[in-house]
Design a protein around this motif. Structure first.
Motif, PDB file in Angstrom:
ATOM      1  N   LEU A  12       4.612  30.539  46.842  1.00 19.02           N
ATOM      2  CA  LEU A  12       3.555  31.838  46.374  1.00 19.02           C
ATOM      3  C   LEU A  12       3.106  31.358  45.046  1.00 19.02           C
ATOM      4  O   LEU A  12       4.150  31.164  44.021  1.00 19.02           O
ATOM      5  CB  LEU A  12       4.458  32.952  46.489  1.00 19.02           C
ATOM      6  CG  LEU A  12       4.949  33.282  47.868  1.00 19.02           C
ATOM      7  CD1 LEU A  12       5.939  34.609  47.776  1.00 19.02           C
ATOM      8  CD2 LEU A  12       3.907  33.620  48.910  1.00 19.02           C
ATOM      9  N   ARG A  13       1.828  31.545  44.973  1.00 19.18           N
ATOM     10  CA  ARG A  13       1.222  31.248  43.637  1.00 19.18           C
ATOM     11  C   ARG A  13       0.304  32.495  43.396  1.00 19.18           C
ATOM     12  O   ARG A  13      -0.677  32.616  44.364  1.00 19.18           O
ATOM     13  CB  ARG A  13       0.510  30.032  43.391  1.00 19.18           C
ATOM     14  CG  ARG A  13       1.407  28.817  43.649  1.00 19.18           C
ATOM     15  CD  ARG A  13       0.629  27.359  43.187  1.00 19.18           C
ATOM     16  NE  ARG A  13       1.501  26.310  43.560  1.00 19.18           N
ATOM     17  CZ  ARG A  13       1.655  25.601  44.741  1.00 19.18           C
ATOM     18  NH1 ARG A  13       1.233  26.153  45.772  1.00 19.18           N
ATOM     19  NH2 ARG A  13       2.381  24.623  44.779  1.00 19.18           N
ATOM     20  N   SER A  14       0.294  33.000  42.164  1.00 21.07           N
ATOM     21  CA  SER A  14      -0.555  34.196  41.667  1.00 21.07           C
ATOM     22  C   SER A  14      -0.610  34.219  40.366  1.00 21.07           C
ATOM     23  O   SER A  14       0.314  33.691  39.385  1.00 21.07           O
ATOM     24  CB  SER A  14      -0.400  35.378  42.618  1.00 21.07           C
ATOM     25  OG  SER A  14       0.826  35.854  42.146  1.00 21.07           O
ATOM     26  N   ARG A  15      -1.468  35.166  39.970  1.00 27.43           N
ATOM     27  CA  ARG A  15      -1.268  35.553  38.352  1.00 27.43           C
ATOM     28  C   ARG A  15      -0.980  37.134  38.275  1.00 27.43           C
ATOM     29  O   ARG A  15      -1.262  38.033  39.288  1.00 27.43           O
ATOM     30  CB  ARG A  15      -2.814  35.893  37.980  1.00 27.43           C
ATOM     31  CG  ARG A  15      -3.165  36.094  36.568  1.00 27.43           C
ATOM     32  CD  ARG A  15      -4.313  36.065  35.986  1.00 27.43           C
ATOM     33  NE  ARG A  15      -4.252  36.122  34.555  1.00 27.43           N
ATOM     34  CZ  ARG A  15      -3.745  35.000  33.648  1.00 27.43           C
ATOM     35  NH1 ARG A  15      -3.604  33.657  34.131  1.00 27.43           N
ATOM     36  NH2 ARG A  15      -3.677  35.097  32.196  1.00 27.43           N
ATOM     37  N   ILE A  16       0.256  37.054  37.825  1.00 32.70           N
ATOM     38  CA  ILE A  16       1.001  38.102  37.507  1.00 32.70           C
ATOM     39  C   ILE A  16       0.897  38.805  35.979  1.00 32.70           C
ATOM     40  O   ILE A  16       1.114  38.125  35.018  1.00 32.70           O
ATOM     41  CB  ILE A  16       2.473  38.034  37.876  1.00 32.70           C
ATOM     42  CG1 ILE A  16       2.655  37.805  39.372  1.00 32.70           C
ATOM     43  CG2 ILE A  16       3.447  39.187  37.410  1.00 32.70           C
ATOM     44  CD1 ILE A  16       4.233  37.523  39.702  1.00 32.70           C
ATOM     45  N   VAL A  17       0.677  40.051  36.132  1.00 29.12           N
ATOM     46  CA  VAL A  17       0.417  40.595  34.442  1.00 29.12           C
ATOM     47  C   VAL A  17       1.255  41.885  34.496  1.00 29.12           C
ATOM     48  O   VAL A  17       1.772  42.829  35.472  1.00 29.12           O
ATOM     49  CB  VAL A  17      -0.888  41.332  34.582  1.00 29.12           C
ATOM     50  CG1 VAL A  17      -1.245  41.886  33.291  1.00 29.12           C
ATOM     51  CG2 VAL A  17      -2.039  40.211  34.507  1.00 29.12           C
ATOM     52  N   LYS A  18       2.149  42.007  33.245  1.00 32.03           N
ATOM     53  CA  LYS A  18       3.042  43.016  33.282  1.00 32.03           C
ATOM     54  C   LYS A  18       2.424  43.671  31.756  1.00 32.03           C
ATOM     55  O   LYS A  18       2.665  43.018  30.568  1.00 32.03           O
ATOM     56  CB  LYS A  18       4.387  42.335  32.689  1.00 32.03           C
ATOM     57  CG  LYS A  18       5.183  43.530  32.235  1.00 32.03           C
ATOM     58  CD  LYS A  18       5.626  44.498  33.426  1.00 32.03           C
ATOM     59  CE  LYS A  18       6.893  45.736  32.926  1.00 32.03           C
ATOM     60  NZ  LYS A  18       6.564  46.233  31.675  1.00 32.03           N
ATOM     61  N   GLU A  19       1.766  44.962  31.763  1.00 27.80           N
ATOM     62  CA  GLU A  19       1.636  45.366  30.550  1.00 27.80           C
ATOM     63  C   GLU A  19       2.440  46.282  29.971  1.00 27.80           C
ATOM     64  O   GLU A  19       3.588  46.780  30.249  1.00 27.80           O
ATOM     65  CB  GLU A  19       0.483  46.656  30.814  1.00 27.80           C
ATOM     66  CG  GLU A  19      -0.750  45.783  31.636  1.00 27.80           C
ATOM     67  CD  GLU A  19      -1.738  47.061  32.236  1.00 27.80           C
ATOM     68  OE1 GLU A  19      -1.756  48.093  31.773  1.00 27.80           O
ATOM     69  OE2 GLU A  19      -2.805  46.493  32.689  1.00 27.80           O
ATOM     70  N   ARG A  20       2.651  46.153  28.574  1.00 27.06           N
ATOM     71  CA  ARG A  20       3.438  47.020  27.516  1.00 27.06           C
ATOM     72  C   ARG A  20       3.501  48.442  27.935  1.00 27.06           C
ATOM     73  O   ARG A  20       2.303  48.766  27.865  1.00 27.06           O
ATOM     74  CB  ARG A  20       3.176  46.705  26.083  1.00 27.06           C
ATOM     75  CG  ARG A  20       4.076  46.986  25.068  1.00 27.06           C
ATOM     76  CD  ARG A  20       3.919  46.800  23.652  1.00 27.06           C
ATOM     77  NE  ARG A  20       4.843  47.345  22.781  1.00 27.06           N
ATOM     78  CZ  ARG A  20       5.989  46.757  22.432  1.00 27.06           C
ATOM     79  NH1 ARG A  20       5.970  45.383  22.997  1.00 27.06           N
ATOM     80  NH2 ARG A  20       6.532  47.378  21.573  1.00 27.06           N
TER      81      ARG A  20
END
Length: 324
Positions: free
Chosen positions: A206-214
């Motif tokens: 699995l490949r994707s762009r993961i974002v975690k916002e502060r």
């Protein structure tokens, strides 16, 4: 002026106390020079004023700590009530630990030498102090039990994830081991029990762009260049959906996000499951522990080539998932 990387920052002027290091606050460079004479109404003239404005709920304790000489600058000199608010200034002090619910599980040591301390972390125990979790963390517990004030994490595990966690003992060796993890040179194997079968055939990557916002508890996938890669295979047998997972990258909540994305959220996951597990916490991240329902995710093993000896090293958790 850009912030210095952590590896290049000077050692804090205050030592570790009872297993807990000092907190560091940096005055932003956006603070106007006019603040030094108080002419900018929206900008504090003093460090004390800046700290009070930033942490209004702790204003009284900040004043008490400053009066007692317990708040210092980067050189260890005490901050006074009149110390000017200089852009870029660094301030250090000891926070009052919050009231924390004790995590009723032991932290087991798997390996210890002159450079490394490797442990088997239980579920619910944070890797290092952050937010509401200060003393109930692996780092503080280990500093207290071993007396090694210089102990530092080489990487992190989510608070709800159990398994192998590596700390450095020697500050001089810290950077070399941290760079192994940063460069993806550590082979990591996880085990997970999922609450539903996957929506696609396995094995797969699995490949994707993961974002975690502060300040936001949930990470999420978004269109764009992939920054997270996870190899997933199903392990046959048993009454539940068992997965073996090998992340090539280390984005926050990566495994939990990727498994949920294929319709196989990890069992008892309060953030990415079909709904909050009763008592384990709401979807906004509020803490309501039910220690009988741990997230069914385990960092089973870590393997890497030691940067000092050249030997291949492998550390394996002795824990087992309830539903495995």
């Amino acid at each position: 002026m850009p912030r210095r990387p952590r590896s290049q920052r000077r050692r804090p002027p205050l030592p570790v106390r009872d297993g807990v290091g000092p907190s560091r606050v940096r005055v932003p460079h956006g603070i106007s020079e006019r603040a030094r004479d108080g002419s900018a109404a929206d900008t504090p003239a003093t460090i004390a004023g800046y700290l009070t404005a930033r942490f209004p709920a702790g204003a009284l304790r900040i004043a008490e700590k400053i009066a007692a000489g317990e708040v210092v600058d980067a050189d260890g000199a005490p901050i006074t009530a009149g110390t000017p608010c200089t852009p870029g200034a660094e301030v250090f002090y000891y926070r009052d630990p919050p009231r924390e619910e004790p995590v009723p599980f032991a932290l087991q040591i798997l390996h210890r030498d002159a450079r490394l301390l490797v442990v088997d972390k239980p579920h619910f125990l944070a890797s290092m102090p952050r937010g509401r979790h200060i003393t109930e963390t692996a780092l503080v517990r280990l500093r207290r039990s071993t007396g090694i004030g210089a102990l530092a994490p080489a990487h992190r595990l989510d608070r709800l994830t159990a398994g192998v966690l590596v700390f450095t003992v020697d500050p001089g060796a810290r950077r070399a081991y941290q760079e192994l993890f940063a460069a993806g040179a550590v082979r990591k194997t996880y085990e997970a029990v999922c609450s539903a079968p996957p929506s696609l055939a396995l094995p797969t990557v699995l490949r994707s762009r993961i974002v975690k916002e502060r300040g936001v508890h949930r990470a999420y996938e978004t269109p764009g260049t992939p920054n997270a890669e996870t190899a997933v295979e199903r392990v046959p047998g048993g009454a539940h959906v068992r997965m073996r997972v090998r992340p090539a990258t280390g984005k926050t909540h990566q495994i939990r996000v990727h498994l949920a994305s294929i319709g196989a959220p990890i069992m008892w996951d309060p953030l990415y499951g079909a709904g909050p597990a009763p008592g384990t916490g709401a979807r906004d991240g509020s803490v309501q522990h039910d220690f009988s329902r741990p997230l069914q995710l385990l960092a089973r093993s870590l393997e890497f080539t030691d940067p000092y000896t050249g030997a291949r090293r492998r550390f394996v958790s002795a824990r087992a998932l309830e539903r495995w």
